[in-house]
Design a protein around this motif. Structure first.
Motif, PDB file in Angstrom:
ATOM      1  N   ARG A 516       1.065  -1.334   0.189  1.00 15.13           N
ATOM      2  CA  ARG A 516       0.016  -0.187  -0.275  1.00 15.13           C
ATOM      3  C   ARG A 516       0.435   1.247   0.415  1.00 15.13           C
ATOM      4  O   ARG A 516       0.215   2.221  -0.483  1.00 15.13           O
ATOM      5  N   ILE A 517       2.101   1.278   0.736  1.00 17.10           N
ATOM      6  CA  ILE A 517       3.264   2.325   0.685  1.00 17.10           C
ATOM      7  C   ILE A 517       4.161   2.378  -1.167  1.00 17.10           C
ATOM      8  O   ILE A 517       4.527   1.928  -1.310  1.00 17.10           O
ATOM      9  N   ALA A 521       5.647   8.144  -0.821  1.00 17.49           N
ATOM     10  CA  ALA A 521       5.750   8.524   0.593  1.00 17.49           C
ATOM     11  C   ALA A 521       7.382   7.901   0.913  1.00 17.49           C
ATOM     12  O   ALA A 521       7.688   7.772   2.298  1.00 17.49           O
ATOM     13  N   GLY A 560       4.339   4.207   6.153  1.00 15.97           N
ATOM     14  CA  GLY A 560       3.385   4.359   5.860  1.00 15.97           C
ATOM     15  C   GLY A 560       2.032   6.052   6.625  1.00 15.97           C
ATOM     16  O   GLY A 560       0.654   5.771   5.665  1.00 15.97           O
ATOM     17  N   VAL A 561       2.709   6.403   7.063  1.00 17.44           N
ATOM     18  CA  VAL A 561       1.742   7.937   7.659  1.00 17.44           C
ATOM     19  C   VAL A 561       1.924   8.374   6.583  1.00 17.44           C
ATOM     20  O   VAL A 561       0.743   8.869   6.692  1.00 17.44           O
ATOM     21  N   GLN A 563       1.909   8.057   3.473  1.00 17.02           N
ATOM     22  CA  GLN A 563       1.353   7.218   2.571  1.00 17.02           C
ATOM     23  C   GLN A 563      -0.439   8.169   2.992  1.00 17.02           C
ATOM     24  O   GLN A 563      -1.398   8.367   2.106  1.00 17.02           O
ATOM     25  N   TRP A 564      -0.611   7.333   4.165  1.00 19.45           N
ATOM     26  CA  TRP A 564      -1.469   7.644   4.501  1.00 19.45           C
ATOM     27  C   TRP A 564      -2.458   9.484   5.136  1.00 19.45           C
ATOM     28  O   TRP A 564      -3.388   9.203   4.075  1.00 19.45           O
ATOM     29  N   LEU A 565      -1.422  10.101   5.553  1.00 20.46           N
ATOM     30  CA  LEU A 565      -1.608  11.291   5.398  1.00 20.46           C
ATOM     31  C   LEU A 565      -1.868  12.305   4.196  1.00 20.46           C
ATOM     32  O   LEU A 565      -2.401  13.455   3.657  1.00 20.46           O
ATOM     33  N   SER A 568      -1.606   9.148  -2.882  1.00 21.30           N
ATOM     34  CA  SER A 568      -2.577   8.254  -3.137  1.00 21.30           C
ATOM     35  C   SER A 568      -2.401   6.836  -2.673  1.00 21.30           C
ATOM     36  O   SER A 568      -1.516   6.716  -2.946  1.00 21.30           O
ATOM     37  N   ARG A 569      -3.627   5.798  -2.699  1.00 18.89           N
ATOM     38  CA  ARG A 569      -3.205   4.600  -2.123  1.00 18.89           C
ATOM     39  C   ARG A 569      -2.811   3.423  -3.451  1.00 18.89           C
ATOM     40  O   ARG A 569      -2.844   2.643  -3.227  1.00 18.89           O
TER      41      ARG A 569
END
Length: 576
Positions: A516-517, A521, A560-561, A563-565, A568-569
Motif C-alpha cells: 500500500r505504500i 511516501a 505508512g504515515v 502514504q495515509w496522510l 494516493s493509495r
C-alpha cells in the motif's frame, strides 16, 4: 619490524600470481552482462568464495585479532544474525532479482516505486560504499606505514591502484576468480599464524592451556547479555541481542541491498546456485570469524609469558619517546612492566595449577589474574593519555597494530612476507568487488538510465571500465584523508555501514512486503529516517548496531504515515 629479502620475494611473488591469474581469468564478453555479471555463468563454489572474499577485507584480518586481544571474543556475536539473514535473503530477495534479470538491486525500486527512489537508494549505497572502501585502503596502509615505514601515499596508491589492472579489464569474472585464490591463500596463512602463536608458547603450555589462560583473564566472553545492575545497556556494542537483532538487520541490508554483494550472487548460473552460495556463507562465516578472533586470544596468552609492548604502534611510540613527554612516558612504562612481570608469575602458576587440576588454586589465581589484567588496562589507558598529550592529533588506539606487531617481532623470515601479502590480498578482494559494484550502479542506475544517447554494447563496456577507474581514484583519495579513525578499524567500517544500511533496507522491506505504500511516501520517509539515524548516532545514546533496526523501522513507519496522510493509495506493485 625486519623485512628480509625472502619476505620481499614472497610478497612480490604472491601479488604477481594474483594479478596474472586475474588478467588470465578475466577474459569475458565485452558488454554489460559479461563485465558486471560474468554472463551469469559462475559456478556456486566460486560465487560462495567471492561472497566471503568481498565481506572479509584487510580490516578483518588486521584488526579482528587485536579486537579479541583487547576486548575478548564477544565481537563474534556481531555475526549471530547472519545465518537468519541468509534464509530471508534467499526467500525474498534472490527470486525477485533473478526473475527481473536486473544488473543492480536498485533497478527493481524504479519498477516498484519511481525513478527518484531508485536514484536516492543507489546514491546512498555509492556514498557509503565509496567511503568504506577508502577505509579498506587506508587500514592496511596505515599499519604498514607504522610497522615498516612505507610512505603512506605510495602505499595507498599501490594498495588501491594495482588491482585495477585486472578489475577494470576483467570485471566481475576477474573479481570472482581472484577472490577464490585469495581466499585460499588468506585462510591458509591465518591458520599458519595461529599455529605459530601456539608453537611459540613456553614448553608445557599448549593450545588448551592457552585457552584456559585467556578464559581466566575474561577474554573468552563469547556470549554476553548486555545486562547491568541498572538494566540493559543500550550502548553496549556487542551482546547477544544486538548481535542477533541489530546484526540481522545489518546483514539483511548488506546481502540483500548492497550491490557489492548482490552483484556477486547474481553471477551464479541459476537461482538455486545463488541461494546455495548464500546459505553456505551463513553456515561457515561465524566459525571462520570465531577462528580469526581466536588468534587474538592465542596472542594474548603468548604475551602473558613474554613481555608485551607497552604500545603496539611502533611509529607512535618513537614519536612520544622524542617528545616533551618522554620522561613521563618512561616512568609510566616502568610501572606497566612491573605489572606485566607480576602477571607473568601468576600465569606461570596458573598453567601449573591447570596441569595438576588443582581447582582451588585455579580459582584463586583466576581472581588474581583478572585483578592484574584490570590494573594493566588502567595502566595502558594512562600511557595512551600521555601519548595524546604528546601529540593531540595522534590516534592513541593501538588495536589495529597488535597482530602485525606480533608477526614482525616473532615470525620467521618469509612468513612475515606471506602475512603482509594476505593483507594486500584481503584488501584487494573487498576493494575489487566494491569498485565493480560502484561502477555498475554508476553505469546502470545513472548513466544508462539518464542519458538520452543510445549506446552500443561495446560503448557501455568501455564506459563501465572508465567508471571503475574513476571510482578507484575516488577511493584512494578518500584514503588519503582518512588518517585518524579512532577505534578499531573493523568497528569504523561497520559503524559507517550502519549509518545507511537501515534506511536502504527499510526501502526494500516496504517494496517487498507493504504494497500500500507508494514511491513518493517511501522517498520522503527515507530522507527522514536517514536524518534520524545520523542524529541518534551523534547524540551517542545507543550502540551503532541498533541504528540498522531504527533506520529500517523509521522508513516503514514514516512511509505508512505519509502514504495515509498525503499520497494516493494506488501504487505500482511490479515484482512484489
Amino acid at each position: 619490524m625486519n623485512f628480509s629479502r625472502l619476505d620481499w620475494i614472497v610478497l612480490a611473488g604472491t601479488l604477481l600470481l594474483i594479478i596474472l591469474y586475474g588478467v588470465f581469468k578475466g577474459r569475458t564478453s565485452r558488454n554489460l552482462d559479461g563485465y558486471f555479471l560474468s554472463n551469469r555463468q559462475m559456478p556456486w563454489w566460486i560465487v560462495l568464495l567471492s561472497i566471503m572474499g568481498t565481506q572479509a577485507s584487510a580490516v578483518t584480518f588486521l584488526t579482528a585479532p587485536g579486537q579479541a586481544y583487547t576486548d575478548g571474543m564477544r565481537f563474534v556475536q556481531y555475526y549471530f544474525g547472519l545465518p537468519i539473514a541468509m534464509v530471508i535473503v534467499c526467500i525474498s530477495f534472490v527470486p525477485i532479482f533473478r526473475r527481473l534479470h536486473i544488473y543492480t538491486a536498485y533497478e527493481y525500486l524504479e519498477q516498484r516505486f519511481n525513478l527518484e527512489t531508485r536514484l536516492l537508494t543507489s546514491f546512498l549505497f555509492m556514498l557509503s560504499r565509496g567511503i568504506s572502501t577508502g577505509i579498506s585502503i587506508i587500514a592496511p596502509s596505515l599499519v604498514l606505514h607504522s610497522m615498516l615505514g612505507w610512505d603512506i601515499t605510495l602505499t595507498n596508491i599501490f594498495m588501491g591502484g594495482i588491482l585495477l589492472i585486472y578489475t577494470a579489464t576483467g570485471g566481475a569474472k576477474a573479481v570472482g576468480y581472484t577472490q577464490q585464490l585469495q581466499f585460499i591463500i588468506i585462510y591458509a596463512a591465518m591458520f599458519v599464524a595461529g599455529w605459530w602463536a601456539i608453537k611459540m608458547l613456553p614448553e608445557g603450555v599448549g593450545f588448551s592451556e592457552a585457552l584456559h589462560i585467556g578464559g581466566k583473564a575474561g577474554k573468552l566472553n563469547v556470549i554476553t547479555t548486555g545486562m547491568t545492575d541498572h538494566g540493559f545497556d543500550w550502548k553496549d556494542k556487542y551482546n547477544i541481542w544486538s548481535g542477533i537483532i541489530g546484526g540481522l538487520f545489518l546483514a539483511l541490508s548488506y546481502f540483500g541491498t548492497d550491490q557489492s554483494q548482490v552483484g556477486r550472487y547474481l553471477t551464479a548460473r541459476t537461482e538455486g546456485e545463488s541461494k546455495l552460495s548464500l546459505l553456505l556463507n551463513g553456515l561457515v562465516k561465524v566459525p571462520l570469524q570465531f577462528a580469526i578472533l581466536l588468534i587474538g586470544i592465542l596472542i594474548f596468552s603468548f604475551y602473558q609469558f613474554y613481555r608485551a609492548p607497552v604500545f603496539f604502534n611502533l611509529a607512535q611510540e618513537e614519536r612520544v619517546k622524542n617528545s616533551a613527554m618522554a620522561t613521563e612516558y618512561a616512568a609510566a612504562t616502568v610501572d606497566y612492566e612491573k605489572l606485566q612481570e607480576a602477571k607473568k608469575q601468576t600465569v606461570v602458576d596458573l598453567a601449573a595449577a591447570l596441569r595438576n587440576n588443582d581447582q582451588a588454586k585455579i580459582d584463586d589465581l583466576r581472581t588474581q589474574l583478572q585483578s592484574q589484567e584490570a590494573a594493566s588496562r588502567q595502566s595502558r589507558e594512562g600511557i595512551k593519555a600521555i601519548i595524546r598529550k604528546a601529540d593531540p592529533s595522534s590516534d592513541a588506539n593501538d588495536t589495529n597494530f597488535i597482530f602485525l606487531r606480533f608477526v614482525g617481532d616473532f615470525f620467521p623470515k618469509g612468513l612475515v612476507g606471506l602475512i603482509i601479502a594476505i593483507i594486500f590480498l584481503a584488501a584487494w578482494g573487498s576493494i575489487a568487488a566494491a569498485l565493480n559494484s560502484l561502477a555498475s550502479c554508476t553505469m546502470v542506475d545513472f548513466h544508462k538510465r539518464l542519458s538520452k544517447k543510445e549506446l552500443s554494447p561495446l560503448q557501455e563496456y568501455r564506459w563501465s571500465r572508465w567508471y571503475t577507474l574513476l571510482w578507484g581514484v575516488f577511493c584512494i583519495s578518500v584514503a588519503e584523508f582518512a588518517y585518524n579513525m579512532g577505534n578499531s578499524l573493523i568497528e569504523a567500517v561497520n559503524v559507517l555501514g550502519s549509518w545507511f544500511y537501515g534506511t536502504i533496507l527499510g526501502i526494500f522491506l516496504v517494496a517487498f512486503y507493504i504494497r500500500r505504500i507508494g514511491g513518493k511516501a517511501v522517498f520522503y520517509a527515507a530522507l527522514l529516517a536517514e536524518a534520524i539515524v545520523i542524529g541518534i548516532y551523534y547524540l551517542d545514546i545507543i550502540s551503532f548496531l541498533w541504528l540498522n533496526v531504527i533506520g529500517a523501522a523509521a522508513v516503514v513507519i514514516f512511509g505508512g504515515v505519509l502514504q495515509w496522510l498525503f499520497f494516493s493509495r494506488k501504487v505500482n506493485r511490479v515484482g512484489s
